[in-house]
Write an enzyme that holds these catalytic residues in place. Sequence first.
Site, PDB file in Angstrom:
ATOM      1  N   GLU A  21      36.261  39.688  21.292  1.00 15.13           N
ATOM      2  CA  GLU A  21      35.449  40.935  22.331  1.00 15.13           C
ATOM      3  C   GLU A  21      36.255  42.122  21.713  1.00 15.13           C
ATOM      4  O   GLU A  21      35.635  43.166  21.527  1.00 15.13           O
ATOM      5  CB  GLU A  21      35.765  40.600  23.912  1.00 15.13           C
ATOM      6  N   TYR A  56      40.172  38.425  32.912  1.00 12.11           N
ATOM      7  CA  TYR A  56      40.295  36.921  32.837  1.00 12.11           C
ATOM      8  C   TYR A  56      41.535  36.285  33.881  1.00 12.11           C
ATOM      9  O   TYR A  56      41.162  35.374  34.086  1.00 12.11           O
ATOM     10  CB  TYR A  56      40.571  36.756  31.560  1.00 12.11           C
TER      11      TYR A  56
END
Length: 395
Positions: A140, A98
Site C-alpha cells: 500500500e 492493522y
Amino acid sequence: MLSAQSAAIVRETLPAVGAGLDEITARFYDTMFADRPELLDGLFNRGNQRNGEQRRALAGALAAFAGALLARPDERPDALLARIAHKHAAVGVTDDQYVIVHKYLFGAIAEVLGDAVTPDVAAAWDEVYWLMAGALIAMEARLAAEAGAGDGAWRAWRVVERRAETAEVMSLTLRPVGDEPAPPARPGQYVSVRVTMPDGVAQLRQYTLSGHGADGSRRITVKRVSGGGQPEGEVSALLHATVREGDELTLSAPFGDVTLEDGDAPLVLVSAGIGGTPITAMLEHLARAGGDRRVLLLHADRSKAAHALREDMRRLTDALPGAERVFWYEEGGCDCARTGRMDLEGVEIPEGAVVYMCGPVPFMRAARAQLIAAGVAPRDVHYEVFGPDLWLGAA
C-alpha cells in the site's frame, strides 16, 4: 515465510478456523465498531457491513492467504494481496489500523473457538496475520507513492457534466479544482468518492473511471443501488439525488490492479450491466491510441434501455478497425442484439486472446468457463469485482 512450527499448527487448525471464520468475522466487526465507532466515519462502508459482503471478504482473504502459505511456503501470494492492497490504498488505510484490527480479530477468534486456541495456536495464527499485514502495508505504501497519493491524495473535483445513461445510471464528468495536475490514471482503475451523509458520517464508495478527457477530465458512471431486498446504496443514492453540474466532490487518486496492458495480442472485453464501465474506459484508450489490434467486445444486459454506455461502446468499437461487438439482452426486443443471457456458442474467440471482464460474480464464473472451453488460457483471464472481492480468483 511461515515458520515450520507455525505451518504445522496452521495446517492442523485451518479446517476449524475456516469453519468458524464467518462467526469470527461477524463477532470481530460487531465488537470493533462498538468500541471504535469512528472507524465507520470515512473508512468502512456501512452498506457492505449491513449486507455481510465485507465480513465474507475478510474471512475468504484470511483462509486463502493461509492456504497459499501452506501450499507454497517459500512464495508470497502477491496476486491475492494486490487486489486488497489497491482497495486499501484507495480508502487511505493506515499502518496503525492493522494493529486495531489485530486486537479485535484475535479477540473474536479466542471467543468463538474457546479452549481450542492454545498459546501455540494463537502464536501460529498471529504469525499468519502479521505476514499478511506486513506485506499489505508495504504494498500500500508503494502504491500510494506511485500514485502520488500522500495522505490518500484526496482532492476536490468539480462536476462539469451530469448525463443520464439509463433510468438507474448516470455519468458525472469531473475536472480537478485548482492548478495542481491530477495523478495519471490507467484504463480499468477506480477512484474512491467521499461524501458526508445526512447524519454527518463520511462514507466512501469506489467507482471505476469510465472515461478520460484530453483536458484532464474524468468520468465516473454511477448506478443507483436500491430494491431487490438489499440495503440501498447510501453513496450512490446521495449522488443521484443531490449532485448537479457545478458541485464539488472529493476523490482519491486512482487505484486498481486490473488495468489494460498494451500489446499486440487479441483482446476480448467481457462485461454485464454496470460492469461495462471499465470496459468502456479500455475501449476509449484503444481508440485514442489508434492501431489495428483485434478487439472483441461482448456485453450482456437486461435490455437495450438498461444498457448504460451503450452508445459509447458502439461509437468506440466503430472507431477501431480491428474491433467487433456482440450484445445480449435478456428481454430481447432489439434486432441489434442476441436474446437471452450471454452464450458464446458460435462466437469466434481469437487464438491467443487476453481477456478482461467485469460484472456480477455468477456472470463472470459462467463467462470464464466458456472462454476457457474456447481455448483461452486461464492465466490470461483478468477480472474486476465491484465492492469486496468475494471471488478471490477461485472460480
